[in-house]
Write an enzyme that holds these catalytic residues in place. Sequence first.
Site, PDB file in Angstrom:
ATOM      1  N   HIS A  23      89.082 -78.453 109.439  1.00 18.88           N
ATOM      2  CA  HIS A  23      89.771 -77.156 109.506  1.00 18.88           C
ATOM      3  C   HIS A  23      91.280 -77.345 109.300  1.00 18.88           C
ATOM      4  CE1 HIS A  23      86.245 -76.050 112.319  1.00 18.88           C
ATOM      5  NE2 HIS A  23      86.108 -75.237 111.300  1.00 18.88           N
ATOM      6  N   LYS A  47      78.116 -65.297 121.774  1.00 19.02           N
ATOM      7  CA  LYS A  47      77.913 -66.714 121.438  1.00 19.02           C
ATOM      8  C   LYS A  47      78.507 -67.599 122.537  1.00 19.02           C
ATOM      9  CE  LYS A  47      78.646 -69.797 117.504  1.00 19.02           C
ATOM     10  NZ  LYS A  47      79.274 -69.925 116.187  1.00 19.02           N
ATOM     11  N   ARG A  96      82.433 -76.764 102.138  1.00 21.63           N
ATOM     12  CA  ARG A  96      82.263 -78.211 102.252  1.00 21.63           C
ATOM     13  C   ARG A  96      81.217 -78.735 101.291  1.00 21.63           C
ATOM     14  NH1 ARG A  96      80.702 -77.925 108.219  1.00 21.63           N
ATOM     15  NH2 ARG A  96      79.896 -76.018 107.297  1.00 21.63           N
ATOM     16  N   SER A 134      81.796 -78.651 113.779  1.00 21.52           N
ATOM     17  CA  SER A 134      82.142 -78.608 115.209  1.00 21.52           C
ATOM     18  C   SER A 134      80.948 -79.040 116.064  1.00 21.52           C
ATOM     19  CB  SER A 134      82.599 -77.212 115.605  1.00 21.52           C
ATOM     20  OG  SER A 134      83.698 -76.842 114.815  1.00 21.52           O
TER      21      SER A 134
HETATM   22  N1  COA Z   1      85.796 -78.681 108.197  1.00 21.64           N
HETATM   23  C1  COA Z   1      84.898 -78.976 109.132  1.00 21.64           C
HETATM   24  N2  COA Z   1      83.992 -78.099 109.581  1.00 21.64           N
HETATM   25  C2  COA Z   1      84.010 -76.869 109.053  1.00 21.64           C
HETATM   26  C3  COA Z   1      84.929 -76.500 108.074  1.00 21.64           C
HETATM   27  C4  COA Z   1      85.844 -77.472 107.634  1.00 21.64           C
HETATM   28  N3  COA Z   1      86.738 -77.217 106.693  1.00 21.64           N
HETATM   29  N4  COA Z   1      84.697 -75.223 107.732  1.00 21.64           N
HETATM   30  C5  COA Z   1      83.673 -74.810 108.490  1.00 21.64           C
HETATM   31  N5  COA Z   1      83.264 -75.807 109.291  1.00 21.64           N
HETATM   32  C6  COA Z   1      82.127 -75.778 110.223  1.00 21.64           C
HETATM   33  C7  COA Z   1      82.506 -75.323 111.584  1.00 21.64           C
HETATM   34  O1  COA Z   1      82.909 -76.393 112.367  1.00 21.64           O
HETATM   35  C8  COA Z   1      81.227 -74.695 112.066  1.00 21.64           C
HETATM   36  O2  COA Z   1      80.384 -75.703 112.531  1.00 21.64           O
HETATM   37  P1  COA Z   1      79.251 -75.413 113.612  1.00 21.64           P
HETATM   38  O3  COA Z   1      78.320 -74.422 113.006  1.00 21.64           O
HETATM   39  O4  COA Z   1      78.690 -76.745 113.785  1.00 21.64           O
HETATM   40  O5  COA Z   1      79.956 -74.887 114.827  1.00 21.64           O
HETATM   41  C9  COA Z   1      80.613 -74.112 110.803  1.00 21.64           C
HETATM   42  O6  COA Z   1      81.206 -74.838 109.744  1.00 21.64           O
HETATM   43  C10 COA Z   1      80.928 -72.656 110.543  1.00 21.64           C
HETATM   44  O7  COA Z   1      82.058 -72.352 111.276  1.00 21.64           O
HETATM   45  P2  COA Z   1      83.295 -71.444 110.952  1.00 21.64           P
HETATM   46  O8  COA Z   1      83.966 -71.780 109.689  1.00 21.64           O
HETATM   47  O9  COA Z   1      84.124 -71.470 112.185  1.00 21.64           O
HETATM   48  O10 COA Z   1      82.657 -70.110 110.706  1.00 21.64           O
HETATM   49  P3  COA Z   1      81.819 -69.286 111.691  1.00 21.64           P
HETATM   50  O11 COA Z   1      80.519 -69.104 110.993  1.00 21.64           O
HETATM   51  O12 COA Z   1      81.803 -69.811 113.056  1.00 21.64           O
HETATM   52  O13 COA Z   1      82.690 -67.977 111.740  1.00 21.64           O
HETATM   53  C11 COA Z   1      83.567 -65.917 110.853  1.00 21.64           C
HETATM   54  C12 COA Z   1      82.721 -67.147 110.649  1.00 21.64           C
HETATM   55  C13 COA Z   1      84.372 -65.914 112.124  1.00 21.64           C
HETATM   56  C14 COA Z   1      84.515 -65.884 109.679  1.00 21.64           C
HETATM   57  C15 COA Z   1      82.576 -64.728 110.805  1.00 21.64           C
HETATM   58  O14 COA Z   1      81.558 -64.920 111.756  1.00 21.64           O
HETATM   59  C16 COA Z   1      83.243 -63.398 111.060  1.00 21.64           C
HETATM   60  O15 COA Z   1      84.037 -62.935 110.277  1.00 21.64           O
HETATM   61  N6  COA Z   1      82.914 -62.743 112.176  1.00 21.64           N
HETATM   62  C17 COA Z   1      83.482 -61.460 112.557  1.00 21.64           C
HETATM   63  C18 COA Z   1      82.449 -60.330 112.478  1.00 21.64           C
HETATM   64  C19 COA Z   1      82.330 -59.823 111.072  1.00 21.64           C
HETATM   65  O16 COA Z   1      83.272 -59.376 110.454  1.00 21.64           O
HETATM   66  N7  COA Z   1      81.101 -59.874 110.583  1.00 21.64           N
HETATM   67  C20 COA Z   1      80.805 -59.493 109.232  1.00 21.64           C
HETATM   68  C21 COA Z   1      81.172 -60.631 108.322  1.00 21.64           C
HETATM   69  S1  COA Z   1      80.375 -60.445 106.818  1.00 21.64           S
END
Ligand code: COA
Length: 172
Positions: A23, A47, A96, A134
């Site tokens: 990140h 969550k 990724r 994560s």
């Molecule tokens: N390096 C390492 N890990 C990464 C990464 C990177 N560059 N990018 C993503 N990841 C990993 C994260 O660690 C996470 O791992 P985990 O599943 O093991 O915990 C996974 O990829 C996805 O995480 P993240 O990028 O934090 O995305 P998310 O899916 O948790 O969150 C939001 C996505 C917050 C953008 C999305 O849920 C959101 O917008 N929510 C708000 C509600 C909404 O608007 N909903 C409609 C959206 S269409």
Amino acid sequence: MESPEGLERAVYPGSFDPITNGHVDIILRGAKLFPRILVAVLENPKKATLFSTEERVALIREIFKDQPHIEVEAFHGLLADFIRARQARVVIRGLRAVSDFEYELQMALMNQQINPDLETLFMMPSAHYTFLSSSLVKEVAALGGSVRGLVPETIERNLREKFASTSESSSL
Ligand code: COA
């Protein structure tokens, strides 16, 4: 020179439970393209997270304390609404591997549907971090493995403390 409207800062949203070096890599890449990056930490009461929203925000602020152009804020509800309220237009997401693509495409298209002014910009993290997530970091730390080099030092320390207190309470 002033940036065109809405391009003064880009928003990098996620759960960041916890933030990893993957990140951080994306945030630093984004900061080369936009004057300011707003790291938006999702507050999702449905969550269960290891770190509370306040902890996640505080940890990311600590990591970027010397970079005032990197801001951190919690958000809840729709990302598209948050972006609009912050008068931004660009969402940064890291890709990724091909496996990320379908989920990211769905999310980008849905966000576009809700807020047609919003653009999602995909960036590739450094190849060192393509395997990182994560959950994997938490699993390794929970089992006593080293996550050095995979997360910022402050996260490494906080993970150690979290799991030390968990194992103390589970051995009671
Ligand atoms: N390096 C390492 N890990 C990464 C990464 C990177 N560059 N990018 C993503 N990841 C990993 C994260 O660690 C996470 O791992 P985990 O599943 O093991 O915990 C996974 O990829 C996805 O995480 P993240 O990028 O934090 O995305 P998310 O899916 O948790 O969150 C939001 C996505 C917050 C953008 C999305 O849920 C959101 O917008 N929510 C708000 C509600 C909404 O608007 N909903 C409609 C959206 S269409």
